[in-house]
Design an enzyme around this catalytic site. Structure first.
Site, PDB file in Angstrom:
ATOM      1  N   LYS A  76      75.181  -0.554  27.338  1.00 53.47           N
ATOM      2  CA  LYS A  76      73.785  -0.790  26.933  1.00 53.47           C
ATOM      3  C   LYS A  76      72.963  -1.398  28.075  1.00 53.47           C
ATOM      4  CE  LYS A  76      75.204  -3.388  23.518  1.00 53.47           C
ATOM      5  NZ  LYS A  76      76.657  -3.157  23.603  1.00 53.47           N
ATOM      6  N   THR A  77      73.512  -2.467  28.665  1.00 53.86           N
ATOM      7  CA  THR A  77      72.768  -3.154  29.731  1.00 53.86           C
ATOM      8  C   THR A  77      72.584  -2.240  30.937  1.00 53.86           C
ATOM      9  OG1 THR A  77      73.657  -5.258  28.965  1.00 53.86           O
ATOM     10  CG2 THR A  77      72.723  -5.234  31.178  1.00 53.86           C
ATOM     11  N   HIS A 114      72.740  -6.549  18.279  1.00 46.76           N
ATOM     12  CA  HIS A 114      72.495  -6.219  16.887  1.00 46.76           C
ATOM     13  C   HIS A 114      71.909  -7.399  16.124  1.00 46.76           C
ATOM     14  CE1 HIS A 114      75.841  -2.965  17.246  1.00 46.76           C
ATOM     15  NE2 HIS A 114      74.961  -2.928  18.216  1.00 46.76           N
ATOM     16  N   ASP A 132      80.388  -3.300  25.872  1.00 47.29           N
ATOM     17  CA  ASP A 132      80.921  -2.627  27.074  1.00 47.29           C
ATOM     18  C   ASP A 132      80.746  -1.101  27.080  1.00 47.29           C
ATOM     19  OD1 ASP A 132      81.573  -4.914  28.374  1.00 47.29           O
ATOM     20  OD2 ASP A 132      83.720  -4.856  27.893  1.00 47.29           O
TER      21      ASP A 132
HETATM   22  P1  GDP Z   1      77.164  -3.436  27.335  1.00 44.98           P
HETATM   23  O1  GDP Z   1      78.131  -4.501  26.914  1.00 44.98           O
HETATM   24  O2  GDP Z   1      77.050  -2.376  26.303  1.00 44.98           O
HETATM   25  O3  GDP Z   1      75.848  -3.973  27.764  1.00 44.98           O
HETATM   26  O4  GDP Z   1      77.852  -2.693  28.607  1.00 44.98           O
HETATM   27  P2  GDP Z   1      77.504  -2.850  30.139  1.00 44.98           P
HETATM   28  O5  GDP Z   1      76.261  -2.167  30.496  1.00 44.98           O
HETATM   29  O6  GDP Z   1      77.649  -4.274  30.519  1.00 44.98           O
HETATM   30  O7  GDP Z   1      78.696  -1.985  30.785  1.00 44.98           O
HETATM   31  C1  GDP Z   1      80.050  -2.358  30.634  1.00 44.98           C
HETATM   32  C2  GDP Z   1      80.834  -1.786  31.811  1.00 44.98           C
HETATM   33  O8  GDP Z   1      80.795  -0.373  31.789  1.00 44.98           O
HETATM   34  C3  GDP Z   1      80.279  -2.221  33.164  1.00 44.98           C
HETATM   35  O9  GDP Z   1      81.348  -2.461  34.035  1.00 44.98           O
HETATM   36  C4  GDP Z   1      79.489  -0.993  33.630  1.00 44.98           C
HETATM   37  O10 GDP Z   1      79.427  -0.877  35.020  1.00 44.98           O
HETATM   38  C5  GDP Z   1      80.304   0.138  33.029  1.00 44.98           C
HETATM   39  N1  GDP Z   1      79.495   1.327  32.771  1.00 44.98           N
HETATM   40  C6  GDP Z   1      78.344   1.399  32.106  1.00 44.98           C
HETATM   41  N2  GDP Z   1      77.885   2.653  32.075  1.00 44.98           N
HETATM   42  C7  GDP Z   1      78.772   3.406  32.757  1.00 44.98           C
HETATM   43  C8  GDP Z   1      78.853   4.804  33.079  1.00 44.98           C
HETATM   44  O11 GDP Z   1      78.000   5.611  32.735  1.00 44.98           O
HETATM   45  N3  GDP Z   1      79.949   5.205  33.804  1.00 44.98           N
HETATM   46  C9  GDP Z   1      80.895   4.327  34.190  1.00 44.98           C
HETATM   47  N4  GDP Z   1      81.930   4.819  34.896  1.00 44.98           N
HETATM   48  N5  GDP Z   1      80.865   3.019  33.911  1.00 44.98           N
HETATM   49  C10 GDP Z   1      79.817   2.560  33.205  1.00 44.98           C
HETATM   50 MG    MG Z   2      75.088  -5.932  27.700  1.00 45.94          MG
END
Ligand code: GDP
Ligand code: MG
Length: 371
Positions: free
Chosen positions: A93-94, A138, A90
């Site tokens: 990354k995606t 990972h 969260d």
């Molecule tokens: P992952 O688990 O690392 O792949 O994380 P995700 O890309 O799925 O992002 C998790 C949550 O964080 C989602 O609801 C995204 O919309 C939010 N998010 C990601 N990047 C940002 C950012 O730069 N700003 C904000 N406010 N939210 C973000």
């Molecule tokens: Mg992801």
């Protein structure tokens, strides 16, 4: 043929059992009863003791190997850096991968229609290209490493500015350090009101990340994957590090690469994404990965465009595999189909032989315990 009992080998060699057993003991073979199974290595060692020439299965030795790395790489062209995004769940990354995909100048030209192939290339206005691996998490990184596939040049460590350093952040740092891969820190979600990038930096430094601001080597960029802020700086940081590390590859040799992902697709059969690491993969080439081979029928990039040639650093989806190869399998080119078939057959035989030797060890162990 992979295993033989003591009494059968004695028969073949033409000696009586009692002196034969003494001979075996003198060679350090512990169990010499008539029904004990010997593996092929033991059997050929014994045969040589009797001045016999065991037939070495020379076909089994035929395989493909990567070319030696030249001492002086400076004469070869630069290749795109291969980047993996890592970080806690969260932390974005995606979202970051999706945002980076959109920054590509080429993606804009073809209307931004992308297909998921486990990796994608971003062409920057500066003509430079960065290749991002898009394989989840990972575990994939570790799995690739476990197979000896050194794919990633740079790890981008995503840390959410509102959440800070978390367990999987530390795990990612460990993975990168163990693999000897340099890190670029991307402090994400700086658009949020509770973002605290200072706290993230301090915390990273306490965990052994030597940031540039304190004289270290690790670049740190503040971004928002959501708004796109700082993505240009992140790409710049990657290019800077790539130039420093001078990633180069031969272009004119036979293709070498690694399987990024594979699946069966309706109407296409076995497809696999190959990341070309050295040389150029061309349509019509014969390649081998693990126990599968392929005459490259169709190649396409992450934008769905068909390609005739794929130089180093290019991820391409390849159609034409006989079986689906495994993620992390090394891809090597064969001169012709005959060789590819022989190599695959040998690899399958090797797998079978290793299994037989294991089974043999289990049988012998059971026999030992019965006595
Ligand atoms: P992952 O688990 O690392 O792949 O994380 P995700 O890309 O799925 O992002 C998790 C949550 O964080 C989602 O609801 C995204 O919309 C939010 N998010 C990601 N990047 C940002 C950012 O730069 N700003 C904000 N406010 N939210 C973000
Ligand atoms: Mg992801």
């Amino acid at each position: 043929p992979e295993a033989i009992t003591v009494s059968n080998l004695a028969k073949i060699i033409g000696v009586r059992l009692a002196p034969f057993e003494r001979k075996l003991r003198s060679l350090g073979i512990e169990y010499t009863t008539h029904d004990h199974l010997l593996n092929s290595e033991e059997a050929s060692l014994i045969a040589m003791e009797y001045d016999l020439n065991p037939i070495v299965d020379s076909i089994a030795a035929i395989d493909l190997f990567p070319k030696a790395i030249p001492k002086d790489m400076s004469i070869y062209p630069l290749r795109p850096p291969i980047v993996t995004i890592m970080g806690h769940v969260d932390h974005g990354k995606t979202t970051l991968l999706d945002a980076l995909r959109k920054t590509s100048v080429a993606a804009g030209e073809v209307g931004g229609i992308t297909q998921h192939i486990g990796a994608f290339s971003v062409s920057l206005p500066s003509q430079k290209t960065i290749t991002f691996l898009d394989t989840p998490g990972h575990a994939a990184f570790s799995a690739m490493r476990a197979r000896g596939a050194h794919v990633t040049d740079i790890v981008v460590l995503v840390v959410a500015a509102d959440d800070g350093v978390m367990p999987q952040t530390l795990e990612a740092i460990k993975h990168a350090k163990d693999a000897g891969v340099p890190i670029i820190v991307a402090i994400n979600k700086i658009d949020k009101h509770d973002a605290n990038s200072r706290k993230v930096r301090d915390s990273l430094m306490r965990h052994g990340i030597e940031l540039e601001e304190v004289g270290g080597d690790t670049q740190c960029v503040e971004i928002s994957a959501l708004t796109g802020k700082g993505l240009g700086e992140l790409e710049e940081a990657i290019i800077t590090l790539a130039e420093l590390n001078d990633y180069r590859a031969e272009v004119d040799i036979e293709a070498e690469g690694v399987i990024i992902e594979s699946q069966i697709e309706k109407g296409k059969g076995n497809v696999a994404t190959v990341l070309v690491k050295r040389g150029t993969l061309k349509q019509g080439d014969i390649i081998v990965a693990g126990a599968s081979w392929c005459k490259v029928r169709i190649m396409s990039d992450d934008k769905g465009q068909s390609l005739k040639q794929a130089p180093p650093g290019t991820p391409v989806k390849v159609v034409g595999w006989r079986e689906t190869p495994n993620t992390g399998d090394e891809v090597l080119q064969a001169t012709d189909e005959e060789l590819a078939k022989t190599v695959v057959a040998n690899r399958l035989r090797k797998i079978e032989r290793e299994k037989q030797i294991k089974d043999l060890e289990i049988i012998n162990e059971k026999r030992r315990q019965r006595k």
